[in-house]
Design an enzyme around this catalytic site. Structure first.
Site, PDB file in Angstrom:
ATOM      1  N   ASN A  51      42.151  41.684  43.056  1.00  0.00           N
ATOM      2  CA  ASN A  51      42.239  42.061  41.645  1.00  0.00           C
ATOM      3  C   ASN A  51      42.371  43.567  41.388  1.00  0.00           C
ATOM      4  OD1 ASN A  51      39.568  41.868  42.623  1.00  0.00           O
ATOM      5  ND2 ASN A  51      38.752  41.921  40.563  1.00  0.00           N
ATOM      6  N   GLY A  70      35.094  39.514  47.605  1.00  0.00           N
ATOM      7  CA  GLY A  70      35.812  38.312  47.202  1.00  0.00           C
ATOM      8  C   GLY A  70      34.905  37.289  46.566  1.00  0.00           C
ATOM      9  N   SER A  71      35.293  36.039  46.697  1.00  0.00           N
ATOM     10  CA  SER A  71      34.583  34.965  45.993  1.00  0.00           C
ATOM     11  C   SER A  71      33.341  34.503  46.762  1.00  0.00           C
ATOM     12  CB  SER A  71      35.535  33.789  45.804  1.00  0.00           C
ATOM     13  OG  SER A  71      35.918  33.305  47.077  1.00  0.00           O
ATOM     14  N   GLU A 126      30.461  41.696  48.731  1.00  0.00           N
ATOM     15  CA  GLU A 126      30.637  42.107  47.330  1.00  0.00           C
ATOM     16  C   GLU A 126      31.268  40.917  46.616  1.00  0.00           C
ATOM     17  OE1 GLU A 126      29.850  44.962  45.769  1.00  0.00           O
ATOM     18  OE2 GLU A 126      29.107  46.056  47.511  1.00  0.00           O
ATOM     19  N   CYS A 186      35.669  41.909  38.563  1.00  0.00           N
ATOM     20  CA  CYS A 186      34.415  41.267  39.010  1.00  0.00           C
ATOM     21  C   CYS A 186      33.244  41.607  38.097  1.00  0.00           C
ATOM     22  CB  CYS A 186      34.101  41.685  40.434  1.00  0.00           C
ATOM     23  SG  CYS A 186      33.982  43.456  40.647  1.00  0.00           S
ATOM     24  N   GLU A 218      32.396  31.646  37.162  1.00  0.00           N
ATOM     25  CA  GLU A 218      32.940  32.930  36.725  1.00  0.00           C
ATOM     26  C   GLU A 218      34.344  32.702  36.155  1.00  0.00           C
ATOM     27  OE1 GLU A 218      33.482  35.490  40.073  1.00  0.00           O
ATOM     28  OE2 GLU A 218      34.054  37.211  38.865  1.00  0.00           O
TER      29      GLU A 218
END
Ligand code: NAD
Length: 456
Positions: free
Chosen positions: A114, A187-188, A209, A243, A333
């Site tokens: 992103n 990431g996720s 993260e 995020c 999210e």
């Protein structure tokens, strides 16, 4: 590509001790910055091709932060790398004690899509500042940005020191089989778990993260106009694909109506042409995410926006009201330009609801009521956040950036990042001219009494 060979070359290079030289590190950081500066037009071109992001926003949200942190590392790495004397205490008199910051070794950085430059290159330069070698795997989704990073880095740095590998799940899974000294993943949550499990096999330390549903409280006593202005900017920046974006708003029922009106006014001002690609309004990264997001829009609850353009992968800034915690949009999210607003009459109940959910990456509190701010900051756990602002906390390098619980493990930015890629080696350094007999056999009552007197 032979990952094994690159990994093994990086191990040998690290063992040659060259990266431990602070002068070498600073030189490499300057080189990264110079290469990025010289090639900015190519970076802008690639990110525009990937998801229509403008030069202005790329500089503002990616490159400026990157340059800022590189400048900090260039300035501070020498100081942070020095061994630090600490007190020794009577037990070991007359020794000296010190802590030596040492790089961890060969590191793997896996980036998210992103903010492709910032989220890949910032951890990479942080690892370099701390004296490590780096294999960087950017996200494959924005393919042009991944390609340009690979080109610029791999043409200018030897692969035994810094190397970009491109690829998706298959390649990342293969790289994760190698024993690194540190893995830094952005990431996720589901992929974070995969990375954590892979790292466990070699006991590799990991920074994760991740994301989460970052809540935003809008409470009596806030400046409604400024609150709406800041939330609208933060939520629809990058088309909500941030995020730390405010995921949803919890508004006190007594100001709900005025707040929603203020939101609408602000969106009209900030995104008058949100459907046009040339403006500072982004596409959704791919059709899969576009479809996932559009399925979250409940037409009956949309009070602003809701228009979508599948051929351009554009979702206009959308606000949903009368939302409850049970709605589909509240499951995961959002990571897109949809802002659900939940109103409440009891702050106690709102806090209790938030506590039932996973700890998010961020929390934002809009009010000038200091007592309420204090209460929320004390009661709620989240990675980091802001009072009367959103997102901007991450631009302060003195604030460690990272999650807690499901939103992540560890942190970076500034000194926190240097620490993340550093092992602090503790040393007791003792001369031989003095040898008190107390620790040695034979143990006598006389010695015991003396020890008790000395140590308390
Ligand atoms: P993602 O987890 O799908 O991908 C991240 C990276 O993992 C990519 O490089 C990808 O190639 C790799 N990957 C994907 N599947 C994999 C698998 N099965 N095995 C091994 N590697 C795999 O995440 P994303 O879609 O790029 O990013 C969105 C998520 O990242 C959101 O949840 C967002 O909140 C979070 N995020 C967090 C931060 C932060 O700083 N905390 C920043 C940006 C994004």
């Amino acid at each position: 590509m032979d990952f094994k060979e690159i990994h093994s070359k990086q191990k040998s290079f690290f063992n040659s001790n060259q990266t431990k030289d602070v002068g070498f590190r600073i030189e490499q950081l300057k080189k990264v910055k110079a290469i990025l500066k010289a090639n900015e037009p190519l970076l802008y071109e690639a990110i525009y091709a990937d998801f229509g992001k403008s030069e202005y926003e790329t500089y503002l949200t990616e490159l400026s932060l990157l340059y800022h942190e590189i400048n900090i590392f260039i300035k501070k790495t020498r100081k942070w790398s020095r061994k630090k004397r600490v007190a020794t205490g009577i037990t070991n008199f007359p020794a000296r004690s010190y802590i030596i910051p040492e790089p961890l070794g060969t590191t793997l950085v896996i980036g998210a899509w992103n903010y492709p430059y910032q989220l890949s290159l910032l951890p990479a330069v942080t690892a370099m500042a701390a004296g490590n070698t780096v294999i960087l795997k950017p996200s494959e989704l924005p393919s042009r940005t991944s390609e340009i990073m690979a080109k610029l880095i791999n043409e200018n740095f030897p692969e035994e020191y810094l190397h970009v590998v491109e690829g998706g799940v298959k390649e990342t899974s293969t790289i994760l089989e190698f024993p690194f000294d540190k893995i830094f993943f952005t990431g996720s949550i589901p992929v974070g778990k995969i990375v954590y499990q892979a790292a466990a096999k070699t006991l590799t330390p990991v920074t994760l993260e991740l994301g989460g549903k970052s809540h935003t409280f809008v409470l009596p006593g806030c400046n409604l106009k400024t609150t709406a202005r800041r939330i609208v900017w933060a939520k629809f920046l990058n088309a909500g694909q941030t995020c730390v974006a405010p995921d949803y708003v919890l508004v006190d029922k007594s100001i709900e109506h005025e707040f929603i009106e203020a939101l609408k006014n602000e969106i009209n001002k900030q995104h008058p042409e949100s459907g046009t690609l040339r403006e500072n309004y982004l596409q959704i990264i791919n059709t899969k995410n576009f479809d996932r997001l559009t399925a979250l829009i409940d037409d009956e609850k949309v009070c602003y926006g809701g228009q979508t353009e599948k051929n351009k992968r554009i979702i206009h800034p959308t606000v949903m009201h009368n939302v409850s915690f049970d709605d589909k949009v509240m499951d995961d999210e959002i990571f897109g330009p949809i802002l659900p607003v939940i109103s409440f009459t009891s702050l106690d109940e709102a806090i209790a609801k938030v506590k039932e959910r996973s700890k998010p990456l961020s929390c934002y509190i809009y009010t000038n009521n200091k007592k309420t701010v204090k209460r929320l900051l004390r009661e709620l756990s989240f990675g980091g956040g802001a009072v009367n602002d959103s997102i901007m906390h991450l631009s302060n390098s003195n604030l460690p950036f990272g999650g807690v619980g499901f939103s992540g493990i560890g942190s970076y930015h500034g000194k926190a990042g240097f620490d993340t890629f550093t092992h602090y080696k503790s040393i007791l350094d003792k001369p031989c001219w003095f040898e008190p007999p107390m620790k040695y056999l034979p143990y006598t009552n006389g010695k015991l009494n003396l020890i008790k007197k000395l140590l308390g």
